[in-house]
Design a protein around this motif. Structure first.
Motif, PDB file in Angstrom:
ATOM      1  N   GLU B  13      -5.174  -7.989   5.591  1.00  0.00           N
ATOM      2  CA  GLU B  13      -4.361  -7.309   4.588  1.00  0.00           C
ATOM      3  C   GLU B  13      -5.210  -6.896   3.393  1.00  0.00           C
ATOM      4  OE1 GLU B  13      -1.447  -5.257   3.886  1.00  0.00           O
ATOM      5  OE2 GLU B  13      -1.463  -6.484   5.702  1.00  0.00           O
ATOM      6  N   MET B  14      -6.097  -7.807   2.978  1.00  0.00           N
ATOM      7  CA  MET B  14      -6.952  -7.503   1.834  1.00  0.00           C
ATOM      8  C   MET B  14      -7.856  -6.315   2.129  1.00  0.00           C
ATOM      9  SD  MET B  14      -7.985 -11.400   0.735  1.00  0.00           S
ATOM     10  CE  MET B  14      -9.117 -10.960  -0.591  1.00  0.00           C
ATOM     11  N   ILE B  15      -8.315  -6.226   3.362  1.00  0.00           N
ATOM     12  CA  ILE B  15      -9.198  -5.116   3.726  1.00  0.00           C
ATOM     13  C   ILE B  15      -8.414  -3.814   3.789  1.00  0.00           C
ATOM     14  CG2 ILE B  15     -10.599  -4.156   5.592  1.00  0.00           C
ATOM     15  CD1 ILE B  15     -11.403  -7.058   6.275  1.00  0.00           C
ATOM     16  N   LEU B  16      -7.277  -3.835   4.457  1.00  0.00           N
ATOM     17  CA  LEU B  16      -6.517  -2.597   4.642  1.00  0.00           C
ATOM     18  C   LEU B  16      -5.933  -2.079   3.330  1.00  0.00           C
ATOM     19  CD1 LEU B  16      -4.727  -3.179   8.057  1.00  0.00           C
ATOM     20  CD2 LEU B  16      -6.679  -1.719   7.526  1.00  0.00           C
ATOM     21  N   SER B  17      -5.684  -2.991   2.402  1.00  0.00           N
ATOM     22  CA  SER B  17      -5.129  -2.557   1.118  1.00  0.00           C
ATOM     23  C   SER B  17      -6.236  -2.175   0.139  1.00  0.00           C
ATOM     24  CB  SER B  17      -4.276  -3.672   0.523  1.00  0.00           C
ATOM     25  OG  SER B  17      -5.091  -4.771   0.168  1.00  0.00           O
ATOM     26  N   LEU B  20     -10.438  -5.438  -0.852  1.00  0.00           N
ATOM     27  CA  LEU B  20     -11.875  -5.623  -0.639  1.00  0.00           C
ATOM     28  C   LEU B  20     -12.435  -4.244  -0.310  1.00  0.00           C
ATOM     29  CD1 LEU B  20     -11.760  -8.808   1.618  1.00  0.00           C
ATOM     30  CD2 LEU B  20     -12.528  -8.666  -0.760  1.00  0.00           C
ATOM     31  N   GLY B  21     -13.444  -3.849  -1.038  1.00  0.00           N
ATOM     32  CA  GLY B  21     -13.968  -2.502  -0.870  1.00  0.00           C
ATOM     33  C   GLY B  21     -14.724  -2.322   0.431  1.00  0.00           C
ATOM     34  N   PRO B  22     -14.677  -1.133   1.012  1.00  0.00           N
ATOM     35  CA  PRO B  22     -15.448  -0.833   2.218  1.00  0.00           C
ATOM     36  C   PRO B  22     -16.932  -1.050   1.941  1.00  0.00           C
ATOM     37  CG  PRO B  22     -13.888   0.931   1.722  1.00  0.00           C
ATOM     38  CD  PRO B  22     -13.866  -0.003   0.561  1.00  0.00           C
ATOM     39  N   GLY B  23     -17.606  -1.724   2.847  1.00  0.00           N
ATOM     40  CA  GLY B  23     -19.021  -1.986   2.683  1.00  0.00           C
ATOM     41  C   GLY B  23     -19.326  -3.242   1.902  1.00  0.00           C
ATOM     42  N   GLU B  24     -18.318  -3.819   1.275  1.00  0.00           N
ATOM     43  CA  GLU B  24     -18.522  -5.020   0.461  1.00  0.00           C
ATOM     44  C   GLU B  24     -18.989  -6.186   1.330  1.00  0.00           C
ATOM     45  OE1 GLU B  24     -15.669  -7.727  -2.465  1.00  0.00           O
ATOM     46  OE2 GLU B  24     -15.353  -5.585  -2.244  1.00  0.00           O
ATOM     47  N   ALA B  65     -15.941  -3.360   6.947  1.00  0.00           N
ATOM     48  CA  ALA B  65     -16.334  -2.126   7.623  1.00  0.00           C
ATOM     49  C   ALA B  65     -16.241  -0.949   6.659  1.00  0.00           C
ATOM     50  CB  ALA B  65     -15.437  -1.885   8.834  1.00  0.00           C
ATOM     51  N   PRO B  66     -17.329  -0.183   6.547  1.00  0.00           N
ATOM     52  CA  PRO B  66     -17.281   1.008   5.705  1.00  0.00           C
ATOM     53  C   PRO B  66     -16.353   2.028   6.349  1.00  0.00           C
ATOM     54  CG  PRO B  66     -19.543   0.481   6.377  1.00  0.00           C
ATOM     55  CD  PRO B  66     -18.621  -0.336   7.208  1.00  0.00           C
ATOM     56  N   ARG B 148      -7.442   2.488  11.910  1.00  0.00           N
ATOM     57  CA  ARG B 148      -8.681   3.085  11.397  1.00  0.00           C
ATOM     58  C   ARG B 148      -8.394   4.134  10.346  1.00  0.00           C
ATOM     59  NH1 ARG B 148      -9.796   2.845  16.311  1.00  0.00           N
ATOM     60  NH2 ARG B 148     -11.502   1.729  17.284  1.00  0.00           N
ATOM     61  N   LEU B 149      -7.295   4.840  10.517  1.00  0.00           N
ATOM     62  CA  LEU B 149      -6.934   5.872   9.544  1.00  0.00           C
ATOM     63  C   LEU B 149      -6.405   5.265   8.262  1.00  0.00           C
ATOM     64  CD1 LEU B 149      -5.076   8.719  11.450  1.00  0.00           C
ATOM     65  CD2 LEU B 149      -6.991   8.928   9.867  1.00  0.00           C
ATOM     66  N   SER B 150      -5.845   4.079   8.379  1.00  0.00           N
ATOM     67  CA  SER B 150      -5.047   3.499   7.312  1.00  0.00           C
ATOM     68  C   SER B 150      -5.698   3.565   5.940  1.00  0.00           C
ATOM     69  CB  SER B 150      -4.720   2.051   7.678  1.00  0.00           C
ATOM     70  OG  SER B 150      -4.074   1.419   6.614  1.00  0.00           O
ATOM     71  N   ARG B 151      -6.935   3.105   5.845  1.00  0.00           N
ATOM     72  CA  ARG B 151      -7.556   3.034   4.515  1.00  0.00           C
ATOM     73  C   ARG B 151      -7.824   4.403   3.942  1.00  0.00           C
ATOM     74  NH1 ARG B 151     -12.462  -0.943   5.066  1.00  0.00           N
ATOM     75  NH2 ARG B 151     -12.811   0.304   6.935  1.00  0.00           N
ATOM     76  N   ALA B 152      -8.218   5.348   4.792  1.00  0.00           N
ATOM     77  CA  ALA B 152      -8.469   6.693   4.287  1.00  0.00           C
ATOM     78  C   ALA B 152      -7.182   7.288   3.726  1.00  0.00           C
ATOM     79  CB  ALA B 152      -9.027   7.578   5.400  1.00  0.00           C
ATOM     80  N   ARG B 153      -6.066   6.926   4.320  1.00  0.00           N
ATOM     81  CA  ARG B 153      -4.800   7.507   3.867  1.00  0.00           C
ATOM     82  C   ARG B 153      -4.428   7.083   2.454  1.00  0.00           C
ATOM     83  NH1 ARG B 153      -0.017   8.332   7.037  1.00  0.00           N
ATOM     84  NH2 ARG B 153       0.476   6.299   6.173  1.00  0.00           N
ATOM     85  N   TRP B 154      -4.914   5.922   2.009  1.00  0.00           N
ATOM     86  CA  TRP B 154      -4.651   5.526   0.631  1.00  0.00           C
ATOM     87  C   TRP B 154      -5.274   6.505  -0.341  1.00  0.00           C
ATOM     88  CZ3 TRP B 154      -0.970   2.416  -0.402  1.00  0.00           C
ATOM     89  CH2 TRP B 154      -0.691   1.313   0.411  1.00  0.00           C
ATOM     90  N   LEU B 155      -6.370   7.102   0.108  1.00  0.00           N
ATOM     91  CA  LEU B 155      -7.122   7.974  -0.785  1.00  0.00           C
ATOM     92  C   LEU B 155      -6.518   9.353  -0.855  1.00  0.00           C
ATOM     93  CD1 LEU B 155     -10.687   6.971   0.305  1.00  0.00           C
ATOM     94  CD2 LEU B 155      -9.382   6.197  -1.672  1.00  0.00           C
TER      95      LEU B 155
END
Lengths: 222, 222
Positions: B13-17, B20-24, B65-66, B148-155
Motif C-alpha cells: 500500500e505504501m508503495i502504490l500510494s 515510498l518514492g519510486p527508486g527509494e 521499483a522505479p 503497474r499502471l497504478s502509480r503513474a495514474r496518480w501523476l
DNA sequence: CCGCATTGTTTGGGATACCAAATCGGGATA
DNA sequence: TATCCCGATTTGGTATCCCAAACAATGCGG
C-alpha cells in the motif's frame, strides 16, 4: 550466485520435470537436508516459487502445485489473443537476424532428438516468437502460460506424428512472419494453439485413470 | 493472519500510494523498526513483492521499483488484445447479476468522491470486466497490468473533465456488454485504452522536469 | 473392542546470532 | 588541498534457536 537462487532453480527444475509429483508435500526440513542449506534460503525459494504458482500452501504446509487439467481450455483462450498479437507485431518489428535465430532453434531439434529436447524447444518457440514482438509484457505472459502448460505436456503421448505435426505448424508460423504476412501468421498461430490444446486433451482423456493415480486433478476435464 | 502477509499488504500500500518514492532504497533494518517485526517475515514480504515487481534488487540492496514511463505504450499494447477478448467473452458469459454488480461499483463513485476513490474504481473496473470473462488468466494479467499502471495514474492531472471522460467511456463499454454487442464493446474498450494512454502521456509530458525530481524514469517517454 | 483424551513429536512462524562483503569516514601523505 | 588507504560501521545472507500449533501415537476408560 546466492544459495537461495540455486535452490530456487533446482527445485523449479525438479517440479517441472515431474521429479516431484503434483500435490506432493514439501517440508522445509526435508528440503533442508536435500539441498544441504538452512531453512532461511529454502523459505525464500519457496516464497518465490509460490509467486510463480509452482508451489502452493495447503493450510500451513507447502505442496507442489497440483495440475488442474481443467485450466487447459482457459489457457488456450488466454494465449490466442496474445500470440496472434505477438506474431502481428513480429512481422512489423522483427529483424531478419532475430527471425533467423528462431529458425536455427527449430532446426537444431531433429527427429532423433531426445524427448526433453522436443519438450523444451516446443515451449521456447512460443516464448521466442513473443520476444520478436518487442513487447516485454507479452513475453512474460506467454512465458508464464507455457510454464503452466509445461508439466501437462509431459503427459501428452507426444508420439512421433504428434511431434512432426507441431514442428510443421511452428515452421509455418515462422514462415508467414518471415514473409511479412501478419494475418496469415495470426491465423496459423491461433489454429496451432487450438490444435495443440485438442491433441493434448484427447490424449489425456484416453488415460484419466492413470492420471488420477499420478496426482493430477482431472476435475473439469471434459 | 500471518505477520508476513500484514507487512506485505502494508508495504504494498505504501508503495502504490507513493508513500515510498519510486527508486527509494529500503533497508531490512529500517523496515524492521518500521513494522516492529524481525527480518524473517520482512524478507518474505520483500521476496513476494519482488515477484509482483513492486520492489527490486539493486545490487545487494532493495529498492522500491522505479516507474518506467516508457512502459506505458507497451502496457496499452498488451492490454488491448486481452481486454477486447475479455469484453467479447463477457457478452457471452456474464450473468445480468454480475453486470449489475459492476454497474453499482461505477454508480457508487460520484462527482464529489475523493481522488483516491476515483483512482481505485478506475483500476477495479478493468479487473472486474476481466472477471466477467470467466477466464482467470485474463483476470490476473489485467490485474497485474493495472497494478503497474497504478502509480503513474496518480501523476495524471486527473482533472474533473478527465475523470468524467473516463467514467463515460467505462459506462459505454459496460452498456455494450449489457446490450450483448461484443464487437461494439471490443471497439469501445480498445479506444478507451488508447485514449487513456494518450491522456496520461500528454499530461506527463507537460511535467517532465517535475517527474524526474520525484524519481520517475522519463527515459523513453516520447 | 472401540472411542476419546492426553502427551510426545514434528512442523512452520518468527527472532536472533554470526559472518562476509560493501560502504562510508577520517586521517595520513604527497 | 586533494587523494588514497585503512578501519569502523552497516548491510544483506545464512544458520540456529525458540515457540505455538498441528499431528500422531498411545494408553486409559467405557
Amino acid at each position: 550466485m546466492s544459495q537461495m537462487l540455486q535452490i530456487h532453480d533446482q527445485l523449479r527444475e525438479m517440479i517441472l520435470s515431474l521429479d516431484l509429483g503434483p500435490g506432493e508435500r514439501l517440508t522445509e526440513r526435508w528440503l533442508e537436508s536435500r539441498f544441504e542449506g538452512s531453512r532461511t534460503p529454502i523459505r525464500a525459494a519457496l516464497v518465490r516459487l509460490e509467486g510463480e504458482e509452482l508451489v502452493r500452501r495447503d493450510g500451513r504446509n507447502w505442496i507442489v502445485a497440483p495440475i488442474d487439467l481443467g485450466e487447459l481450455e482457459a489457457l488456450a483462450e488466454f494465449r490466442i489473443p496474445l500470440e496472434t498479437t505477438a506474431v502481428r507485431l513480429a512481422c512489423a518489428r522483427a529483424s531478419a537476424a532475430d527471425i533467423a535465430g528462431v529458425e536455427e532453434m527449430l532446426d537444431a531439434c531433429q527427429s532423433g532428438a531426445p524427448r526433453e529436447e522436443w519438450h523444451r524447444v516446443g515451449t521456447d518457440f512460443h516464448v521466442e516468437i513473443a520476444r520478436l514482438s518487442g513487447n516485454p509484457f507479452i513475453v512474460k505472459a506467454i512465458a508464464g502460460a507455457m510454464t503452466r502448460l509445461s508439466r501437462a505436456r509431459w503427459l501428452e503421448v507426444w508420439t512421433e506424428p504428434s511431434r512432426e505435426q507441431a514442428w510443421r505448424e511452428h515452421r509455418r508460423i515462422l514462415g508467414f512472419i518471415k514473409a511479412d504476412d501478419p494475418e496469415a501468421a495470426a491465423r496459423e498461430a491461433a489454429d496451432h494453439i487450438t490444435d495443440t490444446r485438442d491433441r493434448l486433451l484427447r490424449s489425456l482423456n484416453e488415460d484419466r485413470r492413470g492420471l488420477r493415480a499420478r496426482g493430477f486433478a482431472v476435475i473439469g476435464l471434459r
